[in-house]
Design an enzyme around this catalytic site. Structure first.
Site, short mmCIF file in Angstrom:
data_model
loop_
_atom_site.label_atom_id
_atom_site.label_comp_id
_atom_site.label_asym_id
_atom_site.label_seq_id
_atom_site.Cartn_x
_atom_site.Cartn_y
_atom_site.Cartn_z
N LYS A 95 32.01 36.16 47.51
CA LYS A 95 32.29 36.48 48.94
C LYS A 95 32.17 35.52 50.01
O LYS A 95 32.85 35.37 51.00
CB LYS A 95 32.03 37.80 49.19
CG LYS A 95 32.44 38.77 48.27
CD LYS A 95 33.65 39.64 48.76
CE LYS A 95 34.26 40.59 47.85
NZ LYS A 95 33.72 41.22 46.81
N GLU A 117 34.90 45.98 56.32
CA GLU A 117 34.74 47.10 55.15
C GLU A 117 33.98 46.52 54.10
O GLU A 117 34.22 45.26 54.00
CB GLU A 117 36.24 47.37 54.80
CG GLU A 117 36.65 46.60 53.57
CD GLU A 117 36.97 45.29 54.16
OE1 GLU A 117 37.32 45.05 55.28
OE2 GLU A 117 37.53 44.33 53.28
N SER A 383 32.60 36.08 38.98
CA SER A 383 32.84 36.56 40.41
C SER A 383 31.54 36.64 40.96
O SER A 383 31.32 36.51 42.22
CB SER A 383 33.93 37.21 40.62
OG SER A 383 33.69 38.50 39.92
C1 LIG Z 1 34.21 42.29 46.06
C2 LIG Z 1 34.22 41.71 44.53
C3 LIG Z 1 35.25 41.70 43.48
C4 LIG Z 1 36.57 42.26 44.14
O1 LIG Z 1 37.27 41.44 44.76
P1 LIG Z 1 38.49 40.60 44.85
O2 LIG Z 1 38.87 40.41 46.22
O3 LIG Z 1 39.50 41.13 43.89
O4 LIG Z 1 37.86 39.11 44.12
C5 LIG Z 1 35.30 41.18 42.43
N1 LIG Z 1 33.82 40.68 41.78
C6 LIG Z 1 32.97 40.78 42.83
C7 LIG Z 1 31.58 40.29 42.25
C8 LIG Z 1 32.95 41.32 43.90
O5 LIG Z 1 31.87 41.20 44.71
#
Ligand SMILES: *Cc1c(COP(=O)(O)O)cnc(C)c1O
Length: 404
Positions: A95, A117, A383
């Site tokens: 993020k 949000e 992610s």
């Molecule tokens: C917020 C988040 C997501 C989902 O958000 P996307 O916009 O679909 O990437 C996925 N993995 C993690 C670790 C997150 O913090």
């Protein structure tokens, strides 16, 4: 020569095919036009590009590595699994890639405050971090249910100096947090910027957040070639709004690489038990953009659920709707149980505790690896890290092979 895909989408009105656009209350048309104008200006401005490069390298910790998941690969007994380590970003998820850039944009627009949000709290923490770094105020809206579930991230946001506002209506999760943040933004847009946390929302956010996240894909391409001397056969990411997926897909979209987004199947197929918007949804407008969404009998956004608080959203970024409609990307599914299993597998086999959202992508990668020959390769976007989820997981799902 064919134009690179990223230069062809979206069109000047923010449409990826028929998806996207900006469905705004009249009062917000001008502020959004300003955001778009400023973004167009800064995205090619050498000073902005240098500033972003600088913070990414010296503050965020980029480039993040790609790790070969040797033990997980042996466990699955098929294709080789590689992990793009976005968990190693400062704040523990992808993020910050868009938050640092969004806050720089807010500064360029002369705003003193950023509003957003958050679902699992990752976007809130990342934005609060970026706001602290650049000296702006920060206000984060979060569903009451998520506030309880993701308590450590709520504390982190507060320590970082952000104000956390609970969303108390409806299901009290991500969609309601967006409603709540949007409401406050409508009243304060002159002094604030709504920093959307994914490739969703009215134009220009889907393209802006994609561009800011594309660093993940561009780095990955180069790093993967170093590992394997060829491109991966499959690239996998979990899809909530779709920012981490679009980020890594961006690096491979013009190549012969299969791109797979994994949606949360939650507890089952019934409406309300999952958040698989692309799989079960239909066309519709929500939160200011046209995409594929889950609707209830009245045509309103349906209730959604997933064990991953960051992916329980009833719609999806318009570019995902487009890419899947033209067959360029594929959609796969993963339920809660499979995600928890992958959460523990990655922890115990690789020493990496993934976020529950990420665990959905890992689970599908394991499934796919098992049915592919060993000369095939899979790259997963890891992610985020799972520290935020550990209490919730161990309270609800016994640790496998626990020694004490
Ligand atoms: C917020 C988040 C997501 C989902 O958000 P996307 O916009 O679909 O990437 C996925 N993995 C993690 C670790 C997150 O913090």
């Amino acid at each position: 020569m064919k134009k690179p895909y990223l230069e062809t989408q979206p069109d000047e009105n923010g449409y990826f095919g028929k998806f996207g656009g900006a469905f705004l209350p009249p009062m917000l048309e001008e502020p959004f036009a300003q955001i778009q104008k400023e973004y167009e200006k800064i995205k090619t401005d050498p000073e902005f590009i240098e500033e972003l490069k600088y913070v990414r390298k010296h503050y965020q910790g980029r480039p993040t590595p790609i790790s070969f998941a040797k033990n997980l690969t042996e466990h699955c007994g098929g294709a080789k699994i590689y992990l793009k380590r976005e968990d190693l970003n400062h704040t523990g998820a992808h993020k910050l890639n868009h938050c640092m850039a969004e806050v720089i944009l807010a500064k360029h627009l002369g705003k003193k405050k950023v509003i957003a949000e958050t679902g699992a709290g990752q976007h809130g923490v990342a934005l609060a971090t970026a706001a602290a770094y650049f000296g702006l105020e920060c206000e984060i809206h979060m569903g009451e249910v998520d506030i309880v579930k993701e308590h450590p991230n709520v504390v982190r946001m507060k320590i970082l100096g952000a104000k956390v506002v609970p969303a108390t209506h409806g299901l009290k999760t991500l969609k309601e947090a967006v409603d709540s943040a949007f409401g406050v933004y409508m009243e304060t847009y002159e002094e604030s910027l709504f920093c959307i946390g994914s490739v969703v929302g009215p134009h220009p956010f889907p393209v802006m957040v994609r561009d800011f996240q594309s660093v993940v894909g561009f780095e990955s391409k180069e790093q993967f070639l170093e590992h394997e001397d060829k491109l991966p056969d499959h690239v996998i990411a979990c899809v909530g709004g779709g920012s981490n997926a679009m980020g890594i897909f961006a690096g491979f979209i013009d190549d012969d690489v299969e791109l797979i987004g994994v949606e949360p199947m939650g507890k089952g197929e019934k409406l309300g038990e999952h958040a698989a918007s692309l799989t079960y949804g239909e066309e519709g407008v929500m939160h200011g953009f046209n995409s594929i969404m889950l609707k209830d009998a009245e045509g309103e956004p349906a209730p959604v659920y997933s064990i991953g608080s960051g992916i329980d959203y009833p719609s999806v970024g318009p570019e995902h709707a487009y890419l899947s409609s033209i067959g360029r990307t594929k959609v796969a599914l993963c339920n809660d149980e499979e995600a928890v299993d992958a959460f523990y597998k990655l922890s115990q086999l690789e020493g990496i505790i993934p976020a529950l959202e990420t665990a959905h992508a890992i689970a599908y990668a394991m499934k796919l690896a098992k049915i592919l020959p060993s000369d095939k390769t899979i790259l997963v976007n890891l992610s985020g890290r799972g520290d935020k989820d550990i209490d919730f997981v161990v309270d609800n799902h016994e640790i496998p092979n626990a020694k004490f």
